[in-house]
Design a protein around this motif. Sequence first.
Motif, mmCIF file in Angstrom:
data_model
loop_
_atom_site.group_PDB
_atom_site.id
_atom_site.type_symbol
_atom_site.label_atom_id
_atom_site.label_comp_id
_atom_site.label_asym_id
_atom_site.label_seq_id
_atom_site.Cartn_x
_atom_site.Cartn_y
_atom_site.Cartn_z
ATOM 1 N N GLY A 200 20.492 11.271 47.094
ATOM 2 C CA GLY A 200 22.587 11.724 47.461
ATOM 3 C C GLY A 200 22.412 12.857 46.675
ATOM 4 O O GLY A 200 21.339 13.789 47.018
ATOM 5 N N PHE A 201 23.643 13.150 47.172
ATOM 6 C CA PHE A 201 24.294 14.841 47.217
ATOM 7 C C PHE A 201 24.483 14.193 45.500
ATOM 8 O O PHE A 201 25.355 13.420 45.235
ATOM 9 N N ARG A 202 24.525 15.300 44.780
ATOM 10 C CA ARG A 202 25.455 15.236 43.563
ATOM 11 C C ARG A 202 27.243 15.606 43.275
ATOM 12 O O ARG A 202 27.470 14.407 42.723
ATOM 13 N N LYS A 203 27.471 15.713 44.396
ATOM 14 C CA LYS A 203 28.103 15.508 44.245
ATOM 15 C C LYS A 203 29.092 14.626 45.909
ATOM 16 O O LYS A 203 28.832 14.561 46.464
ATOM 17 N N LEU A 204 30.218 13.924 46.067
ATOM 18 C CA LEU A 204 30.929 13.184 47.311
ATOM 19 C C LEU A 204 32.275 14.174 46.972
ATOM 20 O O LEU A 204 32.889 14.559 45.866
ATOM 21 N N VAL A 205 32.887 14.043 48.160
ATOM 22 C CA VAL A 205 34.067 14.249 48.926
ATOM 23 C C VAL A 205 34.505 12.661 48.812
ATOM 24 O O VAL A 205 34.379 12.430 49.603
ATOM 25 N N VAL A 206 36.366 12.489 47.805
ATOM 26 C CA VAL A 206 36.711 11.088 48.615
ATOM 27 C C VAL A 206 38.322 11.133 48.516
ATOM 28 O O VAL A 206 38.814 12.539 47.942
ATOM 29 N N ALA A 207 39.245 10.066 49.296
ATOM 30 C CA ALA A 207 40.175 10.625 49.437
ATOM 31 C C ALA A 207 40.861 10.204 48.091
ATOM 32 O O ALA A 207 41.163 9.261 47.640
ATOM 33 N N ARG A 208 41.846 11.579 47.459
ATOM 34 C CA ARG A 208 43.084 10.402 46.068
ATOM 35 C C ARG A 208 44.400 10.933 46.499
ATOM 36 O O ARG A 208 44.581 12.038 47.085
ATOM 37 N N ASP A 209 45.489 10.295 46.888
ATOM 38 C CA ASP A 209 46.577 9.976 47.157
ATOM 39 C C ASP A 209 46.910 11.089 48.862
ATOM 40 O O ASP A 209 47.703 11.637 48.538
ATOM 41 N N GLY A 210 45.543 10.191 49.058
ATOM 42 C CA GLY A 210 45.828 11.228 50.667
ATOM 43 C C GLY A 210 45.264 12.167 50.691
ATOM 44 O O GLY A 210 45.057 13.136 51.739
ATOM 45 N N GLN A 211 44.823 12.964 49.023
ATOM 46 C CA GLN A 211 43.870 14.721 49.662
ATOM 47 C C GLN A 211 42.656 14.277 49.052
ATOM 48 O O GLN A 211 42.281 13.549 47.909
ATOM 49 N N PRO A 212 41.527 15.266 50.151
ATOM 50 C CA PRO A 212 40.434 15.267 48.957
ATOM 51 C C PRO A 212 39.787 15.592 47.926
ATOM 52 O O PRO A 212 40.908 16.988 48.336
ATOM 53 N N HIS A 213 39.144 15.124 47.211
ATOM 54 C CA HIS A 213 38.858 15.686 45.429
ATOM 55 C C HIS A 213 37.587 15.802 45.905
ATOM 56 O O HIS A 213 36.768 14.667 46.108
ATOM 57 N N ILE A 214 37.123 16.600 45.101
ATOM 58 C CA ILE A 214 35.255 16.825 44.879
ATOM 59 C C ILE A 214 35.450 15.400 43.673
ATOM 60 O O ILE A 214 35.797 16.322 42.716
ATOM 61 N N VAL A 215 34.026 14.930 43.454
ATOM 62 C CA VAL A 215 34.364 13.855 42.059
ATOM 63 C C VAL A 215 32.486 13.788 42.803
ATOM 64 O O VAL A 215 31.846 14.637 42.999
ATOM 65 N N ASP A 216 31.814 13.587 40.579
ATOM 66 C CA ASP A 216 30.427 13.604 40.441
ATOM 67 C C ASP A 216 30.254 12.058 41.704
ATOM 68 O O ASP A 216 31.111 11.157 41.358
ATOM 69 N N ASN A 217 29.148 12.477 42.289
ATOM 70 C CA ASN A 217 28.493 10.873 42.835
ATOM 71 C C ASN A 217 27.937 10.038 41.550
ATOM 72 O O ASN A 217 26.984 11.003 41.026
ATOM 73 N N PRO A 218 28.042 8.973 41.906
ATOM 74 C CA PRO A 218 27.363 7.959 39.775
ATOM 75 C C PRO A 218 26.113 7.801 40.171
ATOM 76 O O PRO A 218 25.093 7.382 39.606
ATOM 77 N N ARG A 219 25.759 7.630 41.343
ATOM 78 C CA ARG A 219 24.068 7.455 41.615
ATOM 79 C C ARG A 219 23.212 8.646 42.235
ATOM 80 O O ARG A 219 22.801 8.361 42.580
ATOM 81 N N TRP A 220 23.647 9.937 41.915
ATOM 82 C CA TRP A 220 22.875 11.220 41.797
ATOM 83 C C TRP A 220 21.846 11.085 40.924
ATOM 84 O O TRP A 220 21.553 10.362 39.793
ATOM 85 N N CYS A 221 20.576 11.190 41.217
ATOM 86 C CA CYS A 221 19.141 11.145 40.264
ATOM 87 C C CYS A 221 18.834 12.811 40.079
ATOM 88 O O CYS A 221 18.634 13.072 42.420
ATOM 89 N N ALA A 222 19.153 13.208 39.495
ATOM 90 C CA ALA A 222 18.177 14.424 38.987
ATOM 91 C C ALA A 222 16.579 14.620 40.045
ATOM 92 O O ALA A 222 15.995 13.798 39.974
ATOM 93 N N GLN A 223 16.133 15.132 40.410
ATOM 94 C CA GLN A 223 15.018 15.244 40.947
ATOM 95 C C GLN A 223 14.030 15.714 40.031
ATOM 96 O O GLN A 223 14.041 17.023 38.964
ATOM 97 N N GLU A 224 12.665 15.076 40.368
ATOM 98 C CA GLU A 224 11.916 14.704 39.385
ATOM 99 C C GLU A 224 11.285 16.496 38.760
ATOM 100 O O GLU A 224 10.505 16.874 40.003
#
Length: 224
Positions: A200-224
């Motif tokens: 996955g990507f480290r960051k997600l873009v999600v809607a909060r109150d109708g506006q885009p917000h950048i949040v951490d991806n809870p399922r992101w895995c660091a590369q080995e």
Amino acid sequence: MRSTPFTFDISLPGGVPTVYDGTDVLIRIVRPLSAMRGQYADQEAYEALLAQGDTILYEVYEMRRPQVADEYIEIADGYIEIADEYIEVADAHVGLGELLHGTSIVHPGKVGDEYFMTKGHFHSVLDTAEVYYVLQGRGMMVMETPEEEWAVKELRPGRVLYVPPRWAHRSVNTGQGDLVFLFVYPAHAGHDYGTIETRGFRKLVVARDGQPHIVDNPRWCAQE
Ligand code: F6R
Ligand code: ZN
């Protein structure tokens, strides 16, 4: 292959290019929701939306310069692990220096609170860059390197984005209408989708109150 200058046009609004001076070298790639399994954080929302139909998330129109691109994809697949050998073959190839280019059209919508987006990829030949020029719509480009740096840049009409070598990139439509952009990148770059599919990507873009917000991806895995 043609070696004299030629032109095509991009109709706006819309973003579908014409073919080059009437020559048929345009390919269309359509990515439906089913191609994005596992990529959205809210898997329940993903399954619920898919149950309503396999909606098209985005389309890519690419000028292939056919003889060049097809051979380069094979060459890239065969030799990217062995840099010297790859360079040797690429140097001998008539198409060295070609650019692939076209338009992407990302449709508006959300899966849960996450906006419609492209799969995203590293270039198989990591040391290749890409230029984007935004023609229509609103969005964000989410980027990261194997060294775990990340960046998110806003996309809006008239804006140019330079994606340097080594940066994976995913475009996200945060607007109400289509997000349309022109892209240009080296023909031998290739696409590594697997790394992003897995971690996955480290960051997600999600809607909060109708506006885009950048949040951490809870399922992101660091590369080995
Ligand atoms: C090419 C490139 C763009 C994308 C397109 C679709 O290197 O970055 O043309 O290919 O926007 O995104 P993906 O390829 O991630 O499905
Ligand atoms: Zn790319």
